[in-house]
Design a protein around this motif. Sequence first.
Motif, PDB file in Angstrom:
ATOM      1  N   GLU A 366     -16.804  -5.398  24.560  1.00 20.55           N
ATOM      2  CA  GLU A 366     -15.349  -5.981  24.723  1.00 20.55           C
ATOM      3  C   GLU A 366     -15.139  -6.880  25.266  1.00 20.55           C
ATOM      4  OE1 GLU A 366     -12.081  -3.489  24.766  1.00 20.55           O
ATOM      5  OE2 GLU A 366     -12.279  -3.624  26.850  1.00 20.55           O
ATOM      6  N   ARG A 367     -16.217  -7.225  26.520  1.00 27.17           N
ATOM      7  CA  ARG A 367     -15.982  -8.752  26.370  1.00 27.17           C
ATOM      8  C   ARG A 367     -17.559  -9.623  25.836  1.00 27.17           C
ATOM      9  NH1 ARG A 367     -12.565  -5.789  28.936  1.00 27.17           N
ATOM     10  NH2 ARG A 367     -11.103  -6.567  29.988  1.00 27.17           N
ATOM     11  N   GLY A 368     -18.531  -8.841  25.339  1.00 29.13           N
ATOM     12  CA  GLY A 368     -19.369  -9.441  24.825  1.00 29.13           C
ATOM     13  C   GLY A 368     -21.131  -9.517  26.090  1.00 29.13           C
ATOM     14  N   VAL A 369     -21.712  -8.687  25.795  1.00 29.38           N
ATOM     15  CA  VAL A 369     -23.365  -8.687  26.442  1.00 29.38           C
ATOM     16  C   VAL A 369     -24.140  -8.906  25.687  1.00 29.38           C
ATOM     17  CG1 VAL A 369     -24.984  -6.740  26.868  1.00 29.38           C
ATOM     18  CG2 VAL A 369     -22.533  -5.905  27.115  1.00 29.38           C
ATOM     19  N   ASP A 370     -25.507  -9.789  26.380  1.00 27.07           N
ATOM     20  CA  ASP A 370     -25.955 -10.520  26.087  1.00 27.07           C
ATOM     21  C   ASP A 370     -27.085  -9.805  25.248  1.00 27.07           C
ATOM     22  OD1 ASP A 370     -28.397 -12.302  25.537  1.00 27.07           O
ATOM     23  OD2 ASP A 370     -29.130 -11.996  27.524  1.00 27.07           O
ATOM     24  N   PRO A 371     -27.108 -10.100  23.967  1.00 29.25           N
ATOM     25  CA  PRO A 371     -27.692  -9.591  22.853  1.00 29.25           C
ATOM     26  C   PRO A 371     -29.284 -10.111  22.694  1.00 29.25           C
ATOM     27  CG  PRO A 371     -27.698 -11.970  21.552  1.00 29.25           C
ATOM     28  CD  PRO A 371     -26.474 -11.732  23.894  1.00 29.25           C
ATOM     29  N   GLN A 372     -29.552 -11.004  23.478  1.00 29.72           N
ATOM     30  CA  GLN A 372     -31.459 -11.313  23.751  1.00 29.72           C
ATOM     31  C   GLN A 372     -32.148 -10.550  24.325  1.00 29.72           C
ATOM     32  OE1 GLN A 372     -32.522 -13.438  21.890  1.00 29.72           O
ATOM     33  NE2 GLN A 372     -30.355 -14.057  21.235  1.00 29.72           N
ATOM     34  N   ARG A 458     -22.996 -16.106  27.629  1.00 27.18           N
ATOM     35  CA  ARG A 458     -22.063 -16.448  27.885  1.00 27.18           C
ATOM     36  C   ARG A 458     -21.102 -16.877  26.397  1.00 27.18           C
ATOM     37  NH1 ARG A 458     -21.540 -19.572  32.673  1.00 27.18           N
ATOM     38  NH2 ARG A 458     -19.808 -18.998  31.850  1.00 27.18           N
ATOM     39  N   PHE A 459     -20.156 -15.837  26.433  1.00 24.00           N
ATOM     40  CA  PHE A 459     -19.678 -15.886  24.712  1.00 24.00           C
ATOM     41  C   PHE A 459     -18.107 -16.916  25.156  1.00 24.00           C
ATOM     42  CE2 PHE A 459     -22.310 -12.112  24.428  1.00 24.00           C
ATOM     43  CZ  PHE A 459     -22.336 -11.906  23.231  1.00 24.00           C
ATOM     44  N   ASP A 460     -18.155 -16.976  26.688  1.00 20.95           N
ATOM     45  CA  ASP A 460     -16.442 -17.592  27.100  1.00 20.95           C
ATOM     46  C   ASP A 460     -16.549 -19.065  26.629  1.00 20.95           C
ATOM     47  OD1 ASP A 460     -18.273 -17.465  28.813  1.00 20.95           O
ATOM     48  OD2 ASP A 460     -17.006 -18.363  30.512  1.00 20.95           O
TER      49      ASP A 460
END
Length: 814
Positions: A366-372, A458-460
């Motif tokens: 829910e905070r963001g995990v690296d999709p790559q 870096r989703f932020d």
Amino acid sequence: MQFPESWLREFCNPALSTQELADTLTMAGLEVEELAPVAPPFTKIVVGEIKEAVQHPDADRLRVCQVDVGQGALLNIVCGAPNARVGIKVPCAMVGAELPAGDDGKPFLIKVGKLRGVESYGMLCSARELKLSEDHGGLLELPADAPLGQNIRDYLKLDDTLFTLKLTPNLAHCLSVYGVARELSALTGAPLAQPQFPKAATSIADRVPVIISAPDLCGRFSGRVIRNVNTRAATPQWMVDRLARCGQRSVSPLVDISNYVMFEFGRPSHIFDLDKIHGGLDVRWGAAGEQLKLLNGNTVTLDEKVGVIADERAVESLAGIMGGDATAVSDDTRHIYVEAAFWWPEAVAGRSRRYNFSTDAGHRFERGVDPQLTVEHIERITQLIVEICGTPETACAPIDDQQVNLPAPNPVRMRVARAAKVIGMPLTLAQCVDALKRLGLPVQQGEGVLTVQPPSFRFDLRLEEDLIEEVARVVGYNNLPTTPPLAPITPKLRLESHRSSFAVRRELAALGYQETINFSFVEEHWEKELAGNDTPIKLLNPIASQLSVMRSSLLGSLLQVLKFNLDRKAARVRVFELGRVFLRDASVKNTDTTVEGFHQPMRVAGLAYGAPDALQWGRKDKAVDFYDAKGDVEALLAPLRPTFESATHPALHPGRCARVLLAGQAIGYVGELHPQWRQSWDLPTAPMLFELELDAVLQRQVPAFRAVAKRQLVERDIAVVVAERVTHDEVMRAIRGSLPGELLRSAVLFDVFRPQPQRAGEAMAAGAIAQGEKSLAIRLTLGSDAEALTDAQIDAAVQSVLQALTQQTAARLR
């Protein structure tokens, strides 16, 4: 987030002490909340092996063991542990060893002792005795390859420190040991060990068909089939220890491997039992009424707002949160399917709270995990599975990787001049470039402007201020100059004609009231019943289903406080509140302090219940009445003099309610609670309530000089008969309007007389007061600063008063 220092230093090992490392992270925004040793202090405890274990001759529960600690001669040690047996290696405390302190705070010293007549030259230890865990089931068994005689602190790496980080939601890229190491490398300049993800050899072509039906839920889904694994293998002790030091207990080798990679690289994953998957997998939104039994044993009911992974028969997993029990791996599992996916943060956020639990996976997604890096992390998981659970027949299939909707972050621009202004210190273009590059951010330079393409982890990074914060973190908050403000500070003085809200609070406290603070959102039926508000302002996202509207009156909150106290046997309650109410008003426009369409005035309200005073011998026990509340309102508004007129209010008794007026303007109400609401709230007696506009209550008269009267004042008493309907306010208004200037100093009503009911057939005496009339006795105080009043002037003044009363109230002299 918790992890051991030694694991962090494997990725990045700056020349800093433990405390300096913690300070560096904290000053960069990664607050180190706690530093704790892995194990408490103890000495002279080594690896020993039991060579012989025989029954104690005089004790059924004791054994006499011969223990080899690598010194040649065996040690004779008496032990009562149930698992003391030949061939195992355990921690052995030598004579002179100090064990961790007990409840008394003193260390336990090992000496030569006798147990039932047999000498013991040491002690074999459990994990609990070493304060490593609460397990007291027996001796702490060590691996068979543990070197004899080695200090147990060195062998188990107990000279380590646990770091507990308190991370803000924007630091999702630091929810792993590698993520923290990446930050530490940027802050200190120490080299960062780059992880390697060797590709597993593939020998089969098996594949689980996957359909991503909801691209707004899942942007990437990667998976691999692995056959013929040994799920009964033991998790290596080094992995068990690291998981334990991250706050995660060991479950089974496959689950431990998945958890280990999550803590290592921040990648939650899931391992399915391949034989329990029916057909292919469908990544979709749930359907209303679907049910899923989770790994924690809970069965949850799904709806269209929750993402799931389903096969051809049923839902098998809660997307990004927790797997299902139906496809969970067990000791009988032979073939597995390893999954790693990118779940959109908006599709996972808040879903766990709907079912009253939280998971490490949901916290990260829910905070963001690296999709790559889904493929690379599956390779890492595969590597560990092959090493720990592999068999000669283990076979890996190629990774099936589907990318349907990956995030495309927009470039973010940062002006160097703007950064220097916000941070509050001079910065050069080179400093900003260096800071951003150290964080692994690709930077393009322009004329005083830097453009960053946020990396996938870096989703932020979305705004210029985000980049400014990154520069400030790397430069170091502790390096910012201390600059006092240059702007002049002008105190905001309150007008003398206004008092503060604290003065109102103190006045009410002096009257015996206690302050309460309540929610601004209330139950909807309170608004309809107590405020007559059929269209209250509704909340879009109430914190509780019953607190669904904004209040337009403070009375409901006070009644709730009263009910709470009466339920706890309180006999006397006097409470007040200063709070904001919320009213619809189309004339209100958007400003810094207002919201368009809504008026938000402050009000003060009070409630009195029970006796007017605490129990005492000097007054009769009676309940508080309207005039007690009216007197409190007059005392609160003093020295201003309010007037009262009969009125109606949805919450108050129709015949015991008055509107409060100040200088002719209505400012609130005072009265007794309506009998209908008293009955619905189940109150033994009716409380008295008042609610006033706070702005009016804050008004006060500015003191003005007035000379003391130089001549004696004159008093005259008059008694007039008026109709019962004539109010005190009407009488006083007529008297004050009848005399000019300051001739009338005061008029006070000091007696009221009503006749007894007349008996049938009894004639009324001449001049007597009839039924429906009342006699009012009023004292007039007259005076003049210019001259002494003569009898003629006094008589003329009294006659003017009587004439005004006759004309305006139809009064007659008694």
